[in-house]
Design an enzyme around this catalytic site. Structure first.
Site, PDB file in Angstrom:
ATOM      1  N   TYR A  15       0.904  -1.276   0.095  1.00 51.95           N
ATOM      2  CA  TYR A  15      -0.005  -0.027  -0.130  1.00 51.95           C
ATOM      3  C   TYR A  15       0.972   1.249   0.011  1.00 51.95           C
ATOM      4  O   TYR A  15       0.541   2.358  -0.519  1.00 51.95           O
ATOM      5  CB  TYR A  15      -0.913  -0.040   1.310  1.00 51.95           C
ATOM      6  CG  TYR A  15      -2.019  -0.790   1.036  1.00 51.95           C
ATOM      7  CD1 TYR A  15      -2.188  -1.945   0.897  1.00 51.95           C
ATOM      8  CD2 TYR A  15      -3.447  -0.066   1.114  1.00 51.95           C
ATOM      9  CE1 TYR A  15      -3.200  -2.811   0.792  1.00 51.95           C
ATOM     10  CE2 TYR A  15      -4.472  -0.942   0.795  1.00 51.95           C
ATOM     11  CZ  TYR A  15      -4.801  -2.164   0.734  1.00 51.95           C
ATOM     12  OH  TYR A  15      -5.805  -3.025   0.727  1.00 51.95           O
ATOM     13  N   LYS A  54       3.570 -15.307   2.598  1.00 54.16           N
ATOM     14  CA  LYS A  54       3.737 -16.169   1.575  1.00 54.16           C
ATOM     15  C   LYS A  54       5.110 -16.300   1.562  1.00 54.16           C
ATOM     16  O   LYS A  54       6.136 -16.054   0.551  1.00 54.16           O
ATOM     17  CB  LYS A  54       3.085 -15.415   0.348  1.00 54.16           C
ATOM     18  CG  LYS A  54       3.267 -16.109  -0.811  1.00 54.16           C
ATOM     19  CD  LYS A  54       2.377 -17.261  -1.276  1.00 54.16           C
ATOM     20  CE  LYS A  54       2.445 -17.962  -2.433  1.00 54.16           C
ATOM     21  NZ  LYS A  54       1.604 -19.185  -2.369  1.00 54.16           N
ATOM     22  N   ASP A  83      -2.559 -18.397   0.635  1.00 56.51           N
ATOM     23  CA  ASP A  83      -3.376 -19.149  -0.011  1.00 56.51           C
ATOM     24  C   ASP A  83      -4.234 -20.349   0.886  1.00 56.51           C
ATOM     25  O   ASP A  83      -5.319 -20.475   0.841  1.00 56.51           O
ATOM     26  CB  ASP A  83      -2.798 -19.804  -1.410  1.00 56.51           C
ATOM     27  CG  ASP A  83      -1.420 -20.402  -0.879  1.00 56.51           C
ATOM     28  OD1 ASP A  83      -0.857 -20.496   0.163  1.00 56.51           O
ATOM     29  OD2 ASP A  83      -0.764 -21.282  -1.978  1.00 56.51           O
TER      30      ASP A  83
HETATM   31  C1  IPM Z   1     -10.266  -1.331   3.787  1.00 58.28           C
HETATM   32  C2  IPM Z   1     -10.510  -0.891   2.462  1.00 58.28           C
HETATM   33  C3  IPM Z   1      -9.514   0.096   2.095  1.00 58.28           C
HETATM   34  C4  IPM Z   1      -8.067  -0.812   2.097  1.00 58.28           C
HETATM   35  C5  IPM Z   1      -9.677   0.973   0.651  1.00 58.28           C
HETATM   36  C6  IPM Z   1     -11.026   1.420   0.727  1.00 58.28           C
HETATM   37  C7  IPM Z   1      -8.377   1.555   0.360  1.00 58.28           C
HETATM   38  O1  IPM Z   1     -10.634  -1.934   1.310  1.00 58.28           O
HETATM   39  O2  IPM Z   1     -10.449  -0.711   4.665  1.00 58.28           O
HETATM   40  O3  IPM Z   1     -10.345  -2.724   3.852  1.00 58.28           O
HETATM   41  O4  IPM Z   1      -7.859  -1.492   1.191  1.00 58.28           O
HETATM   42  O5  IPM Z   1      -7.587  -0.811   3.070  1.00 58.28           O
END
Ligand code: IPM
Ligand code: MG
Length: 360
Positions: A146, A195, A227
């Protein structure tokens, strides 16, 4: 006691469900003699519409100066909403990631348990459900894919995109410690999901988790490949107590875990930093298709408010009362449409909020 709470209604069904959670908090104040001072914070699409960006410094400052943040949901329909014509870093989701990072909310707790009353809504066969299940996913929230470097380039006429999955041992250690601490108060089992048969980041994850485990001799640690974990969640969900995992795996597995409880509309979540401060939000999204219809299930947000009372404000008795009221309403047969089943009484968002508030 007096507390300052930042409220983020957000987008889609967000304002409706946060409205009901606030109703519950107001009832808690009335009954237990507390005072909550609320301040509204813009995030996601609501912030884009008002300020041109999905998160402002002002919003961060307001959140930081509060005792806790309660959020609804952000985002819209990617096909029709103008927010998705903007470049990715200016879209609603970018605001959510940015506030998680700005507030250092590295620990995302997502409990998933089966309410006896909602067994009928669980998509698993009865023999798989067994005595039910009660797990908590501890998801790392400010690292990994992320937040790694990403780019899209064109090389020799070929488009190429890169996302980077990075973890350092400090990031792994602090989330692992959280998971072991939580397991100590539960059934004393941590399943660390990775993983490691493919990824270096997972091999480091495994090593560091084992180092942390050495400090918790009374807790059983097992490692599971992601998985396999996805499969085990629908094969034998009762085996899990605490699932510890990195950001992306946690995102995927928590949606899966929530669905086996019957409805994603029931599940709360807490995102915490090193202190008591946290941001609390339902595990589900903004459901733009049902926004404004008054049918969204407010329970996940109400249970998130209960988590806020417990973790950030140390109001355990009050949190217990909210959770008991939710259970009571379910026992009496009231259901929003997402958890409706034969013979039950269907109610809307507001009515569900009223019913829960009356039982506190
Ligand atoms: C979550 C959501 C968010 C994430 C999105 C909206 C960016 O799916 O809080 O799980 O991926 O963390
Ligand atoms: Mg998700």
């Amino acid at each position: 006691m007096e507390y300052k709470i930042a409220l983020i209604p957000g987008d889609g069904i967000g304002p409706e469900i946060v409205g009901e959670a606030k109703k519950i908090l107001d009832r808690v104040c009335e009954k237990y003699g507390h005072k909550f001072n609320y301040e509204e914070v813009l995030l996601g699409g609501a912030s884009i519409d008002a300020c041109g960006v999905p998160l402002t410094q002002e919003a961060i400052d307001t959140a930081k100066s509060s005792d806790a943040v309660l959020m609804g949901s952000i985002g819209g329909d990617a096909k029709t909403s103008p927010w998705y014509k903007l470049e990715p870093s200016k879209r609603p989701e970018a605001g959510l990631l940015a506030i998680r990072k700005a507030l250092n909310l590295f620990a995302n707790l997502r409990p998933a348990y089966l309410y006896e009353e909602l067994k009928g809504a669980c998509p698993l066969k009865e023999e798989v459900i067994g005595d039910g299940f009660d797990m908590i996913i501890v998801r790392e929230l400010t690292g990994g894919l992320y937040f790694g470097e990403r780019k899209t380039v064109e090389e020799n006429g070929v488009r190429k995109a890169v996302d980077t999955l990075t973890y350092d041992e400090k990031e792994i250690r602090r989330i692992a410690v959280k998971a072991f601490e939580i397991a100590g108060k539960r059934r004393k089992k941590v399943t660390s999901v990775d993983k490691a048969n493919v990824l270096d980041s997972s091999r480091l994850w495994r090593k560091v988790v084992e180092e942390v485990a050495a400090d918790y001799p009374d807790i059983t640690l097992e490692h599971m490949l992601v998985d396999n974990c996805a499969m085990q969640l629908v094969h034998n969900p009762g085996q899990f107590d605490v699932i510890l995992t990195e950001n992306m795996f946690g995102d995927i597995l928590s949606d899966e875990a929530s669905m086996v409880t019957g409805s994603i509309g029931m599940l709360s979540s807490a995102s915490l930093n090193e202190t008591k401060f946290g941001l609390y939000e339902p595990s589900h999204g903004s459901a733009p298709d049902i926004a404004g219809k008054g049918i969204a299930n407010p329970i996940a947000t109400i249970l998130s408010a209960a988590m806020m009372l417990r973790f950030s404000l140390d109001l355990d008795k009050e949190a217990d009362a909210v959770e008991a009221a939710v259970q009571q309403v379910l026992k009496e047969g009231y259901r929003t449409v997402d958890i409706m089943s034969e013979g039950m009484k269907e109610v809307g968002t507001k009515e569900m909020g009223d019913l829960i508030a009356e039982r506190i």
